[in-house]
Design a protein around this motif. Structure first.
Motif, PDB file in Angstrom:
ATOM      1  N   GLY A  23      51.762  37.212  46.067  1.00 15.42           N
ATOM      2  CA  GLY A  23      51.879  36.864  44.653  1.00 15.42           C
ATOM      3  C   GLY A  23      50.550  36.710  43.951  1.00 15.42           C
ATOM      4  N   THR A  24      50.624  36.420  42.657  1.00 18.70           N
ATOM      5  CA  THR A  24      49.422  36.346  41.825  1.00 18.70           C
ATOM      6  C   THR A  24      48.498  35.199  42.211  1.00 18.70           C
ATOM      7  OG1 THR A  24      50.645  35.088  40.169  1.00 18.70           O
ATOM      8  CG2 THR A  24      50.477  37.470  39.842  1.00 18.70           C
ATOM      9  N   ARG A  25      48.975  34.250  42.985  1.00 16.21           N
ATOM     10  CA  ARG A  25      48.096  33.166  43.436  1.00 16.21           C
ATOM     11  C   ARG A  25      47.258  33.539  44.647  1.00 16.21           C
ATOM     12  NH1 ARG A  25      51.341  27.514  42.738  1.00 16.21           N
ATOM     13  NH2 ARG A  25      51.599  27.679  40.489  1.00 16.21           N
ATOM     14  N   ALA A  26      47.560  34.663  45.273  1.00 13.88           N
ATOM     15  CA  ALA A  26      46.792  35.138  46.431  1.00 13.88           C
ATOM     16  C   ALA A  26      45.452  35.707  45.968  1.00 13.88           C
ATOM     17  CB  ALA A  26      47.576  36.218  47.171  1.00 13.88           C
ATOM     18  N   GLN A  27      44.510  35.781  46.883  1.00 10.76           N
ATOM     19  CA  GLN A  27      43.193  36.321  46.549  1.00 10.76           C
ATOM     20  C   GLN A  27      43.296  37.791  46.137  1.00 10.76           C
ATOM     21  OE1 GLN A  27      40.305  35.729  49.609  1.00 10.76           O
ATOM     22  NE2 GLN A  27      38.636  36.595  48.418  1.00 10.76           N
ATOM     23  N   HIS A  28      44.147  38.550  46.812  1.00  9.72           N
ATOM     24  CA  HIS A  28      44.360  39.965  46.496  1.00  9.72           C
ATOM     25  C   HIS A  28      45.860  40.209  46.357  1.00  9.72           C
ATOM     26  CE1 HIS A  28      40.177  40.799  47.390  1.00  9.72           C
ATOM     27  NE2 HIS A  28      40.319  40.160  48.540  1.00  9.72           N
ATOM     28  N   PRO A  29      46.450  39.871  45.191  1.00 12.30           N
ATOM     29  CA  PRO A  29      47.889  40.041  45.020  1.00 12.30           C
ATOM     30  C   PRO A  29      48.297  41.506  45.106  1.00 12.30           C
ATOM     31  CG  PRO A  29      46.861  39.401  42.951  1.00 12.30           C
ATOM     32  CD  PRO A  29      45.800  39.376  43.991  1.00 12.30           C
ATOM     33  N   ALA A  30      49.455  41.749  45.749  1.00 10.42           N
ATOM     34  CA  ALA A  30      49.934  43.119  45.908  1.00 10.42           C
ATOM     35  C   ALA A  30      51.393  43.129  46.341  1.00 10.42           C
ATOM     36  CB  ALA A  30      49.097  43.858  46.945  1.00 10.42           C
ATOM     37  N   VAL A  31      52.060  44.219  46.025  1.00  7.88           N
ATOM     38  CA  VAL A  31      53.403  44.490  46.533  1.00  7.88           C
ATOM     39  C   VAL A  31      53.357  45.889  47.123  1.00  7.88           C
ATOM     40  CG1 VAL A  31      55.818  44.865  45.918  1.00  7.88           C
ATOM     41  CG2 VAL A  31      54.548  43.012  44.829  1.00  7.88           C
ATOM     42  N   TRP A  86      52.075  47.836  43.852  1.00  4.84           N
ATOM     43  CA  TRP A  86      51.780  47.078  42.642  1.00  4.84           C
ATOM     44  C   TRP A  86      50.558  46.227  42.899  1.00  4.84           C
ATOM     45  CZ3 TRP A  86      51.283  41.790  42.027  1.00  4.84           C
ATOM     46  CH2 TRP A  86      51.076  41.364  40.718  1.00  4.84           C
ATOM     47  N   SER A  87      49.692  46.176  41.895  1.00  9.98           N
ATOM     48  CA  SER A  87      48.586  45.223  41.866  1.00  9.98           C
ATOM     49  C   SER A  87      48.345  44.899  40.393  1.00  9.98           C
ATOM     50  CB  SER A  87      47.322  45.801  42.517  1.00  9.98           C
ATOM     51  OG  SER A  87      46.763  46.809  41.713  1.00  9.98           O
ATOM     52  N   TRP A 138      52.058  49.349  38.537  1.00  5.21           N
ATOM     53  CA  TRP A 138      52.955  50.005  39.479  1.00  5.21           C
ATOM     54  C   TRP A 138      52.579  51.461  39.682  1.00  5.21           C
ATOM     55  CZ3 TRP A 138      56.329  47.301  42.270  1.00  5.21           C
ATOM     56  CH2 TRP A 138      56.733  46.065  41.805  1.00  5.21           C
ATOM     57  N   SER A 139      52.792  51.951  40.912  1.00  6.26           N
ATOM     58  CA  SER A 139      52.631  53.377  41.203  1.00  6.26           C
ATOM     59  C   SER A 139      53.673  53.783  42.240  1.00  6.26           C
ATOM     60  CB  SER A 139      51.223  53.685  41.714  1.00  6.26           C
ATOM     61  OG  SER A 139      51.020  53.074  42.972  1.00  6.26           O
ATOM     62  N   ARG A 172      58.064  35.520  38.905  1.00  2.92           N
ATOM     63  CA  ARG A 172      56.904  34.616  39.033  1.00  2.92           C
ATOM     64  C   ARG A 172      55.891  35.136  40.041  1.00  2.92           C
ATOM     65  NH1 ARG A 172      60.351  30.535  42.561  1.00  2.92           N
ATOM     66  NH2 ARG A 172      59.689  31.418  44.478  1.00  2.92           N
ATOM     67  N   ILE A 173      56.319  35.971  40.987  1.00  2.00           N
ATOM     68  CA  ILE A 173      55.390  36.565  41.957  1.00  2.00           C
ATOM     69  C   ILE A 173      54.451  37.540  41.267  1.00  2.00           C
ATOM     70  CG2 ILE A 173      55.250  38.124  43.942  1.00  2.00           C
ATOM     71  CD1 ILE A 173      57.783  36.775  44.990  1.00  2.00           C
ATOM     72  N   LEU A 174      54.977  38.228  40.238  1.00  2.00           N
ATOM     73  CA  LEU A 174      54.169  39.221  39.517  1.00  2.00           C
ATOM     74  C   LEU A 174      53.430  38.600  38.336  1.00  2.00           C
ATOM     75  CD1 LEU A 174      56.790  42.107  39.487  1.00  2.00           C
ATOM     76  CD2 LEU A 174      54.966  41.697  41.139  1.00  2.00           C
ATOM     77  N   GLY A 175      53.542  37.296  38.168  1.00  2.00           N
ATOM     78  CA  GLY A 175      52.829  36.624  37.107  1.00  2.00           C
ATOM     79  C   GLY A 175      53.661  36.362  35.878  1.00  2.00           C
TER      80      GLY A 175
END
Length: 66
Positions: free
Chosen positions: A10-18, A29-30, A35-36, A60-63
């Motif tokens: 999630g967005t609280r991580a140092q390098h958020p990504a899905v 996703w970043s 998205w790609s 909320r994970i994506l901000g």
């Protein structure tokens, strides 16, 4: 559609990504790149894979707030 979620930070991580695989296509996703999808855009003018992953990820994970 077969959705495989490989990584969610999630967005609280140092390098958020899905990172997910949908029907054999890679979805990423970043916050910086958004998205790609690796699907052929000529085959899918409006990619159905990205909305499929967005629907199973909490906003909320994506901000976003909901």
């Amino acid at each position: 559609m077969k959705i495989e979620i490989l990584r969610v930070l999630g967005t609280r991580a140092q390098h958020p990504a899905v990172l997910a695989i949908v029907d054999g296509f890679t979805i990423r996703w970043s916050p910086r790149d958004d998205w790609s999808c690796t699907c052929d855009e000529l085959q899918f003018p409006t990619c159905p894979h990205i909305p499929a992953v967005e629907n199973v990820i909490a906003p909320r994970i994506l901000g976003g707030t909901k």
